[in-house]
Design a protein around this motif. Structure first.
Motif, PDB file in Angstrom:
ATOM      1  N   TYR A   1       0.874  -1.180   0.000  1.00  0.00           N
ATOM      2  CA  TYR A   1       0.000   0.000   0.000  1.00  0.00           C
ATOM      3  C   TYR A   1       0.901   1.217   0.000  1.00  0.00           C
TER       4      TYR A   1
ATOM      5  N   TYR B   1      -3.226   0.604  -3.804  1.00  0.00           N
ATOM      6  CA  TYR B   1      -3.156  -0.742  -3.206  1.00  0.00           C
ATOM      7  C   TYR B   1      -2.806  -1.728  -4.313  1.00  0.00           C
TER       8      TYR B   1
ATOM      9  N   ILE C   1      -1.843  -5.757  -5.292  1.00  0.00           N
ATOM     10  CA  ILE C   1      -1.733  -7.177  -4.956  1.00  0.00           C
ATOM     11  C   ILE C   1      -1.149  -7.893  -6.164  1.00  0.00           C
TER      12      ILE C   1
ATOM     13  N   ILE D   1      -5.294  -2.529  -7.451  1.00  0.00           N
ATOM     14  CA  ILE D   1      -6.657  -2.798  -6.981  1.00  0.00           C
ATOM     15  C   ILE D   1      -7.349  -1.440  -6.886  1.00  0.00           C
ATOM     16  N   ALA D   2      -8.117  -1.094  -7.913  1.00  0.00           N
ATOM     17  CA  ALA D   2      -8.680   0.265  -7.959  1.00  0.00           C
ATOM     18  C   ALA D   2     -10.042   0.353  -7.293  1.00  0.00           C
ATOM     19  N   GLY D   3     -10.761  -0.751  -7.288  1.00  0.00           N
ATOM     20  CA  GLY D   3     -12.115  -0.729  -6.717  1.00  0.00           C
ATOM     21  C   GLY D   3     -13.148  -0.298  -7.734  1.00  0.00           C
ATOM     22  N   PRO D   4     -14.401  -0.683  -7.516  1.00  0.00           N
ATOM     23  CA  PRO D   4     -15.460  -0.437  -8.506  1.00  0.00           C
ATOM     24  C   PRO D   4     -15.752   1.043  -8.760  1.00  0.00           C
ATOM     25  N   HIS D   5     -15.459   1.915  -7.785  1.00  0.00           N
ATOM     26  CA  HIS D   5     -15.656   3.352  -7.995  1.00  0.00           C
ATOM     27  C   HIS D   5     -14.307   4.053  -8.158  1.00  0.00           C
ATOM     28  N   ALA D   6     -13.268   3.247  -8.406  1.00  0.00           N
ATOM     29  CA  ALA D   6     -11.912   3.778  -8.551  1.00  0.00           C
ATOM     30  C   ALA D   6     -11.512   4.616  -7.338  1.00  0.00           C
ATOM     31  N   ALA D   7     -12.004   4.243  -6.178  1.00  0.00           N
ATOM     32  CA  ALA D   7     -11.749   5.065  -4.984  1.00  0.00           C
ATOM     33  C   ALA D   7     -10.826   4.401  -3.964  1.00  0.00           C
ATOM     34  N   THR D   8     -10.364   3.188  -4.252  1.00  0.00           N
ATOM     35  CA  THR D   8      -9.368   2.589  -3.366  1.00  0.00           C
ATOM     36  C   THR D   8      -8.147   3.509  -3.349  1.00  0.00           C
ATOM     37  N   GLY D   9      -7.678   3.826  -2.185  1.00  0.00           N
ATOM     38  CA  GLY D   9      -6.536   4.735  -2.074  1.00  0.00           C
ATOM     39  C   GLY D   9      -6.920   6.178  -1.782  1.00  0.00           C
ATOM     40  N   GLU D  10      -8.209   6.445  -1.677  1.00  0.00           N
ATOM     41  CA  GLU D  10      -8.636   7.815  -1.324  1.00  0.00           C
ATOM     42  C   GLU D  10      -8.497   8.010   0.185  1.00  0.00           C
ATOM     43  N   ILE D  11      -7.354   7.556   0.693  1.00  0.00           N
ATOM     44  CA  ILE D  11      -7.152   7.543   2.138  1.00  0.00           C
ATOM     45  C   ILE D  11      -6.916   8.929   2.721  1.00  0.00           C
TER      46      ILE D  11
ATOM     47  N   CYS E   1      -6.609  -3.938   5.063  1.00  0.00           N
ATOM     48  CA  CYS E   1      -6.006  -4.797   4.041  1.00  0.00           C
ATOM     49  C   CYS E   1      -4.523  -4.976   4.360  1.00  0.00           C
TER      50      CYS E   1
END
Lengths: 294, 294
Positions: free
Chosen positions: B120, B132, B134, B139-149, B237
């Motif tokens: 990460y 993120y 793997i 790993i972008a996520g369905p709304h491309a929001a993975t990583g909007e930390i 994760c």
């Protein structure tokens, strides 16, 4: 034949599964010492009696599992069990797989739920656990700790001491234990028919549903902690859907609606209104999900 | 030939890559209106001049991208650009891929770093982003929001207002903007040689390295927020390694050591001492990572 093994302390439930359904089930009563021996003999005997071949055996484990090595099952008191060795001895031609029970439950929900690219399940029991699924696969992480969200820092207001050694963990307020803790903490602040000495988490949630002031206050605190936690999970790993399961989720719609309210309050704008649903699998969850780990 | 396109506002950097290295690079100066036309023509012309075939073109986009559809590039002011259509016109035989720049940077670090099953990355710039990875896949996520930390709730102490509409977001304290905000907030509480009106995040971090009391106090607050955030990401994760990048990470060891201290204070016991490293890729990061998106 596809077997799903739901490992408990002295009772192990084994499901024979087809098409994501349990078509037959049997129970192995065992002891800590003979647990996997008894389970494997049970599977072998079942297959023999039913003239079937053992194609797949999946294990849902209450503990830490990495690459079919059970590192630790704290509540059972077993460590370092190599499932590959065990399986090789009893069913050398079967494919086997394993994961912890929270991951298994998450996979089960993903498999029986509406098709999704990814999901995160939150299990509210004595503690709080979770599981992350992408494309119907468990994402366990290199230390098998993905889903240990019960130990996410969330409660800066009380910062209750958690069993894990940290303070302010999600499970100090959102587990069955946490619910009772909150109800006791605020007992004198709200009118209530709950008994301070004997109330259970279920009693508190039932009271909330009936409009009890203390029950409602605790429900609100629990839902705020969970809504905030989901909003944090969402930006860390964006998913299509969250599943809420475990014993506490029996509280049902009143809990779900309150979690949704707080999730939407705290969620990043691009992630408002992500689906949050109650888990659908009942008692069979552990077996079904274990049977479809691979 | 494998091209990595690092999209900026008016300057687009394109790298020709081999073996995870940039072997040649060129820049396309363009306008918002002609951005992708100019970029594609640049790639086509480069391949023609060098007698190469265009095998792969990857795009790192400062904005939201889902399945090669650029939903929004807020700082450039473009919306709804379908990269598949663009690419089909200019290089119909090339494979293309795209992701946002924070994901691209995370992939770049994973590719050049020590082999890991998952990582990460946290990017500390004007805002805070992340990515993120793997098995060397974003790993972008369905709304491309993975990583909007950057929009993870973390700062219950100040609860500064964030641009996103929420309060207490990680980026309100741990971005370059956040660092200056903290330094101004505590300006009168510590002895300092920093100028309240003109200090930059770099000035504050430099001051910390030189032992300036205000600089050290801010560094400590930033590191605590980041250490806590990493401890939360870790249970959500579980990864092998965290990478810290972006302009603020130029502060180097002093920042890294402080983040590690707080991470280990707040991490779940099974996840203490997970590797935390400074990002290694410099200016070429955007191009290299884009070139290896697929």
């Amino acid at each position: 034949m596809r077997f799903g093994v739901d490992v408990g302390g002295t009772t192990v439930k084994i499901g024979v599964c087809e098409d994501y359904k349990v078509v037959d089930t049997f129970v192995v009563k065992t002891t800590k010492e003979n647990l996997f021996k008894d389970v494997c003999e049970g599977v072998v005997n079942y297959a023999k009696e039913h003239n079937g071949t053992i194609d797949f055996v999946g294990f849902g484990i209450p503990g830490v599992v990495i690459d079919n090595l059970i590192v630790n099952m704290p509540n059972i008191g077993l460590t370092n069990v190599n499932l590959n060795d065990v399986a090789k001895k009893y069913f050398p031609n079967a494919k086997i797989a394993s994961t912890n029970d929270a991951n298994a439950a998450a996979l089960g929900e993903a498999l029986v739920g509406e098709k999704s690219s990814s999901s995160y399940m939150v299990t509210l029991g004595t503690g709080v656990g979770g599981g992350y699924i992408i494309d119907d696969k468990v994402i366990a992480g290199p230390h098998a700790a993905t889903g240990e969200i019960g130990h996410m820092y969330i409660d800066s207001k009380h910062e209750f001491q958690c069993n894990c050694g940290l303070k302010g963990c999600l499970e100090t307020v959102a587990s069955a234990t946490g619910i009772v803790r909150l109800a006791k903490t605020y007992y004198n602040d709200y009118k209530t028919k709950l008994s301070k000495d004997t109330m259970s988490a279920k009693d508190v949630m039932d009271a909330a549903r009936e409009g009890d002031a203390l029950g409602l206050a605790v429900l609100d605190m629990v839902a705020e902690a969970l809504g905030r936690a989901l909003s944090i999970i969402a930006v860390t790993c964006d998913v299509d859907v969250f599943y809420i399961g475990g014993g506490v989720s029996a509280a049902g719609k009143v809990l779900l609606d309150a979690i949704k309210k707080y999730y939407n309050k705290y969620a990043f704008y691009a992630l408002k209104n992500v689906r949050i649903e109650l888990a659908k699998l009942g008692n069979a969850a552990g077996m079904i999900s274990a049977a479809y780990l691979g």
